[in-house]
Design a protein around this motif. Structure first.
Motif, PDB file in Angstrom:
ATOM      1  N   GLN A 159       7.457  21.900  15.523  1.00 55.10           N
ATOM      2  CA  GLN A 159       7.001  22.356  14.209  1.00 55.10           C
ATOM      3  C   GLN A 159       7.914  21.838  13.098  1.00 55.10           C
ATOM      4  OE1 GLN A 159       4.114  23.871  13.583  1.00 55.10           O
ATOM      5  NE2 GLN A 159       4.572  23.691  11.426  1.00 55.10           N
ATOM      6  N   ASP A 160       9.224  21.829  13.325  1.00 57.58           N
ATOM      7  CA  ASP A 160      10.168  21.293  12.337  1.00 57.58           C
ATOM      8  C   ASP A 160       9.867  19.820  12.056  1.00 57.58           C
ATOM      9  OD1 ASP A 160      11.434  23.749  12.247  1.00 57.58           O
ATOM     10  OD2 ASP A 160      13.139  23.111  13.486  1.00 57.58           O
ATOM     11  N   SER A 161       9.612  19.066  13.118  1.00 60.06           N
ATOM     12  CA  SER A 161       9.304  17.652  12.970  1.00 60.06           C
ATOM     13  C   SER A 161       8.001  17.448  12.202  1.00 60.06           C
ATOM     14  CB  SER A 161       9.218  17.005  14.357  1.00 60.06           C
ATOM     15  OG  SER A 161       8.952  15.637  14.241  1.00 60.06           O
ATOM     16  N   VAL A 162       6.989  18.220  12.541  1.00 60.28           N
ATOM     17  CA  VAL A 162       5.696  18.121  11.861  1.00 60.28           C
ATOM     18  C   VAL A 162       5.848  18.448  10.380  1.00 60.28           C
ATOM     19  CG1 VAL A 162       3.383  19.125  11.708  1.00 60.28           C
ATOM     20  CG2 VAL A 162       4.354  18.580  13.946  1.00 60.28           C
ATOM     21  N   GLU A 163       6.586  19.483  10.060  1.00 60.86           N
ATOM     22  CA  GLU A 163       6.784  19.868   8.659  1.00 60.86           C
ATOM     23  C   GLU A 163       7.480  18.762   7.876  1.00 60.86           C
ATOM     24  OE1 GLU A 163       8.736  23.668   8.813  1.00 60.86           O
ATOM     25  OE2 GLU A 163       6.897  24.690   9.447  1.00 60.86           O
ATOM     26  N   ARG A 164       8.444  18.070   8.502  1.00 58.76           N
ATOM     27  CA  ARG A 164       9.107  16.945   7.838  1.00 58.76           C
ATOM     28  C   ARG A 164       8.100  15.851   7.500  1.00 58.76           C
ATOM     29  NH1 ARG A 164      14.045  15.135  11.563  1.00 58.76           N
ATOM     30  NH2 ARG A 164      13.734  13.200  10.434  1.00 58.76           N
ATOM     31  N   LEU A 165       7.196  15.566   8.441  1.00 62.81           N
ATOM     32  CA  LEU A 165       6.235  14.488   8.240  1.00 62.81           C
ATOM     33  C   LEU A 165       5.099  14.870   7.301  1.00 62.81           C
ATOM     34  CD1 LEU A 165       5.974  13.058  11.853  1.00 62.81           C
ATOM     35  CD2 LEU A 165       7.236  12.111   9.912  1.00 62.81           C
ATOM     36  N   GLU A 220       5.964   8.673  16.842  1.00 65.88           N
ATOM     37  CA  GLU A 220       5.219   7.656  17.592  1.00 65.88           C
ATOM     38  C   GLU A 220       3.755   8.038  17.751  1.00 65.88           C
ATOM     39  OE1 GLU A 220       7.509   7.411  21.165  1.00 65.88           O
ATOM     40  OE2 GLU A 220       9.108   6.262  20.202  1.00 65.88           O
ATOM     41  N   GLN A 221       3.489   9.302  18.040  1.00 60.04           N
ATOM     42  CA  GLN A 221       2.105   9.731  18.241  1.00 60.04           C
ATOM     43  C   GLN A 221       1.334   9.763  16.917  1.00 60.04           C
ATOM     44  OE1 GLN A 221       0.987   9.686  21.286  1.00 60.04           O
ATOM     45  NE2 GLN A 221       3.103   9.236  21.845  1.00 60.04           N
ATOM     46  N   VAL A 222       1.986  10.177  15.844  1.00 57.53           N
ATOM     47  CA  VAL A 222       1.347  10.143  14.522  1.00 57.53           C
ATOM     48  C   VAL A 222       1.034   8.690  14.159  1.00 57.53           C
ATOM     49  CG1 VAL A 222       1.742  10.503  12.048  1.00 57.53           C
ATOM     50  CG2 VAL A 222       2.277  12.326  13.678  1.00 57.53           C
ATOM     51  N   ASP A 279       7.820   7.212   9.412  1.00 56.99           N
ATOM     52  CA  ASP A 279       9.128   7.760   9.043  1.00 56.99           C
ATOM     53  C   ASP A 279      10.105   6.600   8.954  1.00 56.99           C
ATOM     54  OD1 ASP A 279      11.559   9.022   8.712  1.00 56.99           O
ATOM     55  OD2 ASP A 279      11.331  10.372  10.406  1.00 56.99           O
ATOM     56  N   PRO A 280      10.523   6.224   7.737  1.00 55.46           N
ATOM     57  CA  PRO A 280      11.425   5.079   7.570  1.00 55.46           C
ATOM     58  C   PRO A 280      12.745   5.207   8.346  1.00 55.46           C
ATOM     59  CG  PRO A 280      10.527   5.749   5.457  1.00 55.46           C
ATOM     60  CD  PRO A 280      10.111   6.800   6.459  1.00 55.46           C
ATOM     61  N   ARG A 281      13.124   6.431   8.703  1.00 56.01           N
ATOM     62  CA  ARG A 281      14.375   6.623   9.465  1.00 56.01           C
ATOM     63  C   ARG A 281      14.146   6.534  10.968  1.00 56.01           C
ATOM     64  NH1 ARG A 281      16.477  12.105   7.037  1.00 56.01           N
ATOM     65  NH2 ARG A 281      14.409  12.585   7.783  1.00 56.01           N
ATOM     66  N   TYR A 282      12.927   6.246  11.403  1.00 54.22           N
ATOM     67  CA  TYR A 282      12.617   6.162  12.838  1.00 54.22           C
ATOM     68  C   TYR A 282      13.533   5.149  13.517  1.00 54.22           C
ATOM     69  CZ  TYR A 282      10.182   4.976  17.144  1.00 54.22           C
ATOM     70  OH  TYR A 282       9.875   4.757  18.455  1.00 54.22           O
ATOM     71  N   GLY A 283      14.151   5.575  14.616  1.00 50.88           N
ATOM     72  CA  GLY A 283      15.011   4.697  15.409  1.00 50.88           C
ATOM     73  C   GLY A 283      16.412   4.511  14.855  1.00 50.88           C
ATOM     74  N   GLN A 284      16.738   5.131  13.733  1.00 56.91           N
ATOM     75  CA  GLN A 284      18.063   4.953  13.122  1.00 56.91           C
ATOM     76  C   GLN A 284      19.029   6.063  13.480  1.00 56.91           C
ATOM     77  OE1 GLN A 284      17.560   4.496   8.919  1.00 56.91           O
ATOM     78  NE2 GLN A 284      16.304   2.660   9.127  1.00 56.91           N
ATOM     79  N   HIS A 303      11.328  14.509  17.602  1.00 55.39           N
ATOM     80  CA  HIS A 303      10.895  13.890  16.349  1.00 55.39           C
ATOM     81  C   HIS A 303      10.399  12.461  16.596  1.00 55.39           C
ATOM     82  CE1 HIS A 303      10.417  13.406  12.082  1.00 55.39           C
ATOM     83  NE2 HIS A 303      11.150  12.316  12.123  1.00 55.39           N
ATOM     84  N   GLU A 304      11.093  11.707  17.437  1.00 53.37           N
ATOM     85  CA  GLU A 304      10.649  10.349  17.748  1.00 53.37           C
ATOM     86  C   GLU A 304       9.274  10.352  18.413  1.00 53.37           C
ATOM     87  OE1 GLU A 304      13.608   8.156  19.910  1.00 53.37           O
ATOM     88  OE2 GLU A 304      14.919   8.018  18.165  1.00 53.37           O
TER      89      GLU A 304
END
Length: 119
Positions: A25-31, A99-101, A113-118, A94-95
């Motif tokens: 849920q935290d990850s979804v809210e960020r996105l 990826e699924q989104v 998410d521009p921070r993906y993989g960083q 979150h990753e």
């Protein structure tokens, strides 16, 4: 004296499944701040995939169908097995969500998410 070890509002009484759902849920809210259309997507946590596979996925995305909204599933046990700490688990969750989104929207994960993989 029998009864719960801790009252329900104390974190000790939160199950691993509930804690995992909170991470999703935290990850979804960020996105959702960047992708408001995600409000129409059902995010689901399942313990494991329903079918036996050689490679166990961490998540899956299903496009919307007649009478059913799009759905993203995150599989709890495969994610837990691959992580040692809560911080690692939150990062991997979150990753997986990103990826699924990205798959659902037909985009690269870095676009979602521009921070993906960083991290």
């Amino acid at each position: 004296m029998r009864g719960p070890v801790a009252p329900p509002q104390v974190p000790l009484s939160v199950s691993r499944g509930e804690t995992f759902r909170d991470l999703v849920q935290d990850s979804v809210e960020r996105l959702e701040r960047r992708w408001p259309q995600l409000a129409e997507v059902d995010f689901v946590v399942m313990d494991v995939p329903g079918t036996p596979e050689e490679v166990v996925p961490l998540g899956s995305a299903l496009s919307a169908a007649k009478g059913r909204p799009a759905q993203i599933v995150v599989y709890r046990r495969p994610v837990e097995i691959r992580t040692k700490s809560r911080d690692e688990r939150a990062l991997l969750v979150h990753e997986v969500v990103v990826e699924q989104v990205a798959e659902l929207l037909g985009l690269a994960p870095e676009s979602v998410d521009p921070r993906y993989g960083q991290d």
